[in-house]
Design a protein around this motif. Structure first.
Motif, PDB file in Angstrom:
ATOM      1  N   ASP A 204     -38.946 -29.463  45.491  1.00  0.00           N
ATOM      2  CA  ASP A 204     -37.521 -29.310  45.757  1.00  0.00           C
ATOM      3  C   ASP A 204     -37.305 -28.306  46.887  1.00  0.00           C
ATOM      4  O   ASP A 204     -37.782 -27.170  46.803  1.00  0.00           O
ATOM      5  CB  ASP A 204     -36.789 -28.807  44.508  1.00  0.00           C
ATOM      6  CG  ASP A 204     -36.589 -29.920  43.485  1.00  0.00           C
ATOM      7  OD1 ASP A 204     -36.050 -30.972  43.873  1.00  0.00           O
ATOM      8  OD2 ASP A 204     -36.990 -29.734  42.319  1.00  0.00           O
TER       9      ASP A 204
ATOM     10  N   LYS B  22     -39.403 -34.313  48.095  1.00  0.00           N
ATOM     11  CA  LYS B  22     -39.088 -34.471  46.683  1.00  0.00           C
ATOM     12  C   LYS B  22     -39.771 -35.722  46.115  1.00  0.00           C
ATOM     13  O   LYS B  22     -40.412 -35.680  45.053  1.00  0.00           O
ATOM     14  CB  LYS B  22     -37.572 -34.556  46.490  1.00  0.00           C
ATOM     15  CG  LYS B  22     -37.133 -34.834  45.040  1.00  0.00           C
ATOM     16  CD  LYS B  22     -37.586 -33.729  44.087  1.00  0.00           C
ATOM     17  CE  LYS B  22     -37.057 -33.974  42.681  1.00  0.00           C
ATOM     18  NZ  LYS B  22     -37.543 -32.953  41.724  1.00  0.00           N
TER      19      LYS B  22
ATOM     20  N   THR C  98     -36.565 -20.898  44.418  1.00  0.00           N
ATOM     21  CA  THR C  98     -35.875 -21.622  45.481  1.00  0.00           C
ATOM     22  C   THR C  98     -36.701 -21.622  46.759  1.00  0.00           C
ATOM     23  O   THR C  98     -37.155 -20.570  47.224  1.00  0.00           O
ATOM     24  CB  THR C  98     -34.508 -20.984  45.779  1.00  0.00           C
ATOM     25  OG1 THR C  98     -33.721 -21.003  44.589  1.00  0.00           O
ATOM     26  CG2 THR C  98     -33.788 -21.738  46.892  1.00  0.00           C
TER      27      THR C  98
ATOM     28  N   GLN D 206     -36.061 -33.407  53.217  1.00  0.00           N
ATOM     29  CA  GLN D 206     -35.813 -32.970  51.845  1.00  0.00           C
ATOM     30  C   GLN D 206     -36.124 -34.087  50.854  1.00  0.00           C
ATOM     31  O   GLN D 206     -36.805 -33.882  49.834  1.00  0.00           O
ATOM     32  CB  GLN D 206     -34.357 -32.532  51.709  1.00  0.00           C
ATOM     33  CG  GLN D 206     -33.973 -32.053  50.317  1.00  0.00           C
ATOM     34  CD  GLN D 206     -32.473 -31.827  50.205  1.00  0.00           C
ATOM     35  OE1 GLN D 206     -31.678 -32.697  50.596  1.00  0.00           O
ATOM     36  NE2 GLN D 206     -32.072 -30.673  49.681  1.00  0.00           N
ATOM     37  N   LYS D 207     -35.647 -35.286  51.164  1.00  0.00           N
ATOM     38  CA  LYS D 207     -35.876 -36.446  50.295  1.00  0.00           C
ATOM     39  C   LYS D 207     -37.362 -36.791  50.229  1.00  0.00           C
ATOM     40  O   LYS D 207     -37.898 -37.083  49.145  1.00  0.00           O
ATOM     41  CB  LYS D 207     -35.085 -37.637  50.825  1.00  0.00           C
ATOM     42  CG  LYS D 207     -35.261 -38.914  50.016  1.00  0.00           C
ATOM     43  CD  LYS D 207     -34.465 -40.059  50.636  1.00  0.00           C
ATOM     44  CE  LYS D 207     -34.688 -41.358  49.856  1.00  0.00           C
ATOM     45  NZ  LYS D 207     -33.962 -42.494  50.479  1.00  0.00           N
TER      46      LYS D 207
ATOM     47  N   THR E 113     -34.298 -26.608  49.329  1.00  0.00           N
ATOM     48  CA  THR E 113     -32.875 -26.397  49.591  1.00  0.00           C
ATOM     49  C   THR E 113     -32.653 -26.290  51.094  1.00  0.00           C
ATOM     50  O   THR E 113     -33.408 -25.609  51.789  1.00  0.00           O
ATOM     51  CB  THR E 113     -32.387 -25.106  48.907  1.00  0.00           C
ATOM     52  OG1 THR E 113     -32.583 -25.222  47.501  1.00  0.00           O
ATOM     53  CG2 THR E 113     -30.912 -24.853  49.208  1.00  0.00           C
TER      54      THR E 113
END
Length: 540
Positions: free
Chosen positions: A413, A407, A384, A403-404, A415
């Motif tokens: 990824d 990715k 994570t 975040q987008k 969090t």
């Protein structure tokens, strides 16, 4: 007939004089009202951190120097408590400033002395005070030892009641303009400070500035011109009234109803009503992403650089509103002065915001991730990865976009974890984070206000960034005689910092306000403070 004409002329002259005198009386009795969307937590100069607090402090206290409008949108420093000063420099680049103070009294009638400045400056850097403004004195010799707990090590002294001496560790071209005019370095009376919560009561708030407290009832603070102020003839308003409200919406409503003449901090609705050509004022604050150099993932320079390359600052500005959240062109904001004159950002951008280069930058970023060993398979096995951010609405939208982006462009990824200001401060101080989104600011109109934080050993170096080359550039800049050379060293330092990828600038903050058409004379220092002591009625 001639006598009649003479009498008529005399009557006209007397009428004009009476009108002028009446006009002067009206100007002398001018009252000006200010609306703030925040309630002050303190009016202690050392502890004041919000713009609203610093603004009020700057009308109640007077520093060695004070700011006045230069007539072209900027400011210039003129003598305040200091009636004169001189600077002596050594061949090694150290400077010593000697200030001769004018005769002045505190609002309780006692004399203001040089020892009051010594006390205030040592108190500011003393860890026991807990001031967030302490680093404003990081150019004073002995600062590091003082911050380590020995406040007496700070090289400030008072040979006599009218002489204040400050020894600097290097050359500091902004010392007079930014440090000696700041709210944090205002003198304070030790006897007043000894009283509990001294700055929040009219009965204990002892001041030395152009205005004194005449009343403080609930959310309304009224100031009146100080009777013995040395430059009283230049003051505009006889009375200044500050209305403190809980938020910008409430403060704006006061302005809309005509209950205040100036409001600081416009709502989105108020901004939307402004003409398209209007832009808010520059503000010394940059939204950034910090990548912890001690974390396993972001200890890799290639990973850090890749994460920065895929960020589309133009998209961020569009998401948040480009007029009030312009894309960052570097860590240092617009409005910060260069050594040679003009603005530091005039030297050029330190990041690439050209939309035509974005896809090429994304491809470079993917290659960097591959070189770092983070293939699709490796990323899938990655544990994570959390980004901390202060959840305030604006940053929530920004965090989701970041975040987008990571990715889609890198396969990484992340969090999201929205936390309080206190929680993110604690995590940063302990170094217990991988990615953090926050805002960093400058306390001076100089690039070092943004750059000094990342020096080795600096208490604010939350990215755990270490570079001997970076530290050397800042050391050389501190002793540089040439203004152009100093700017070049600081420009190189900013580029080196951003190329390493520990600090990724995103967008600049701005500050907005509205002033009634009936008044003029408000000016600002570019650091969040607005001054009202030169306000007068606007010409019709």
């Amino acid at each position: 007939m001639k006598k009649l004409k003479r009498y008529a002329a005399l009557l006209l002259a007397l009428t004009l004089v009476a009108g002028l005198l009446a006009g002067c009386r009206r100007e002398d009795s001018l009252s000006f009202r200010v609306g703030f969307g925040r309630v002050p937590a303190t009016l202690d100069p050392a502890l004041a951190s919000a713009d609203e607090e610093k603004i009020v402090v700057s009308h109640l206290f007077e520093n060695l120097m004070k700011l006045q409008s230069d007539g072209s949108g900027g400011t210039t420093a003129v003598n305040g408590m200091a009636r004169s000063y001189q600077c002596d420099a050594t061949a090694e680049g150290q400077e010593t400033y000697t200030f001769k103070l004018r005769s002045a009294t505190w609002s309780d009638g006692t004399k203001v002395t040089a020892q009051d400045f010594v006390y205030a400056w040592k108190r500011l850097v003393d860890p026991e005070t807990g001031s967030k403004n302490a680093k404003l004195l990081d150019m004073v010799a002995g600062y590091t030892a003082a911050r380590a707990g020995d406040a007496e090590a700070l090289q400030v002294s008072a040979p006599d009641e009218e002489t204040f001496v400050v020894a600097l560790s290097g050359r500091c071209p902004y010392f007079i303009d930014s440090v000696c005019t700041a709210a944090a370095t205002m003198p304070v009376q030790s006897a007043a400070v000894a009283q509990e919560n001294w700055s929040m009561s009219a009965s204990t708030l002892v001041t030395n500035g152009p205005y004194t407290v005449s009343s403080w009832e609930g959310d309304t603070l009224t100031l009146t011109q100080s009777a013995d102020y040395h430059d009283k003839r230049r003051l505009g308003p006889e009375n200044l009234t500050f209305r403190f409200t809980a938020d910008a919406k409430t403060a704006n409503s006061l302005y809309d109803r005509g209950e205040v003449d100036f409001v600081l901090g416009l709502t989105e609705e108020a901004v939307a009503k402004k003409i398209d050509s209007w832009t808010p004022d520059s503000y010394p604050e940059t939204s950034v992403v910090l990548l912890n150099q001690l974390s396993s993932l972001t200890s890799n320079e290639n990973v850090r650089r890749a994460m920065g390359l895929v960020i589309d600052r133009n998209a961020i500005a569009e998401l948040l509103g480009a007029r009030t959240h312009p894309a960052a062109e570097g860590l240092v904001t617009w409005g910060i002065r260069s050594t040679a004159g003009g603005q530091f950002r005039d030297l050029g951008p330190a990041v690439d915001n050209d939309s035509e280069n974005y896809e090429k930058n994304c491809q470079t970023a993917r290659e960097l991730m591959q070189a770092a060993g983070y293939t699709a398979g490796a990323l899938a096995k990655l544990g994570t990865v959390t980004m901390l951010y202060e959840s305030d609405g604006i940053t929530d939208s920004l965090a989701a976009l970041l975040q987008k982006t990571w990715k889609e462009k890198l396969g990484l990824d992340v969090t999201l974890q929205g936390v309080t200001t206190a929680q993110i401060d604690q995590a940063l101080a302990r170094g217990e984070y991988t990615i953090a989104a926050l805002r960093v600011s400058s306390d001076r109109s100089d690039a070092t206000g943004f750059l000094n934080s990342w020096r080795k050993g600096n208490e604010d170096n939350y990215a755990n960034f270490y570079s001997s080359a970076y530290d050397m550039l800042l050391r050389v800049a501190a002793v540089s005689v040439s203004q152009e050379a100093r700017d070049a060293y600081l420009e190189d330092a900013e580029r080196l910092l951003l190329e390493q990828g520990n600090v990724i600038p995103l967008y600049y903050s701005t500050i907005s306000w509205s002033l009634s058409e009936h008044y003029t004379g408000v000016f600002a220092d570019g650091l969040g403070r607005y001054f009202f002591y030169a306000v007068h009625k606007a010409s019709k």
